[in-house]
Design a protein around this motif. Structure first.
Motif, PDB file in Angstrom:
ATOM      1  N   SER A  41       0.815  -1.220   0.000  1.00  0.00           N
ATOM      2  CA  SER A  41       0.000   0.000   0.000  1.00  0.00           C
ATOM      3  C   SER A  41       0.847   1.268   0.000  1.00  0.00           C
ATOM      4  N   HIS A  42       2.101   1.170   0.415  1.00  0.00           N
ATOM      5  CA  HIS A  42       2.996   2.325   0.431  1.00  0.00           C
ATOM      6  C   HIS A  42       4.074   2.262  -0.652  1.00  0.00           C
ATOM      7  N   ASN A  43       3.889   1.355  -1.605  1.00  0.00           N
ATOM      8  CA  ASN A  43       4.815   1.203  -2.739  1.00  0.00           C
ATOM      9  C   ASN A  43       6.275   1.033  -2.302  1.00  0.00           C
ATOM     10  N   ILE A  44       6.484   0.146  -1.335  1.00  0.00           N
ATOM     11  CA  ILE A  44       7.828  -0.169  -0.857  1.00  0.00           C
ATOM     12  C   ILE A  44       8.179  -1.561  -1.376  1.00  0.00           C
ATOM     13  N   SER A  45       9.314  -1.673  -2.040  1.00  0.00           N
ATOM     14  CA  SER A  45       9.699  -2.950  -2.638  1.00  0.00           C
ATOM     15  C   SER A  45      10.676  -3.717  -1.746  1.00  0.00           C
TER      16      SER A  45
END
Length: 65
Positions: free
Chosen positions: A13-17
């Motif tokens: 949801s926070h676009n952290i890979s």
């Protein structure tokens, strides 16, 4: 039982890979353990919280299985 699925949902949801975690000091063995709901140290939990700006409640839940 420890469940790290909230962490993966939070990251999504926070676009952290996962690549971001690896580039910032989280070992691939740690990621392997997280994916399989295995133990990690509290030091690692703290590091994850600082990296992705969250609380332990955003990373782990405990179930009665």
């Amino acid at each position: 039982m420890i469940d790290y699925s909230p962490m993966w949902e939070y990251m999504s949801s926070h676009n952290i890979s996962q690549y971001y975690l690896i580039k910032n000091g989280i070992d691939t063995k740690t990621l392997y353990n997280l994916k399989r709901n295995k133990n990690i140290t509290l030091l690692t939990l703290e590091k994850l919280c600082r990296l992705i700006h969250c609380t332990p409640n955003d990373i782990v839940t405990f179930t009665n299985e």
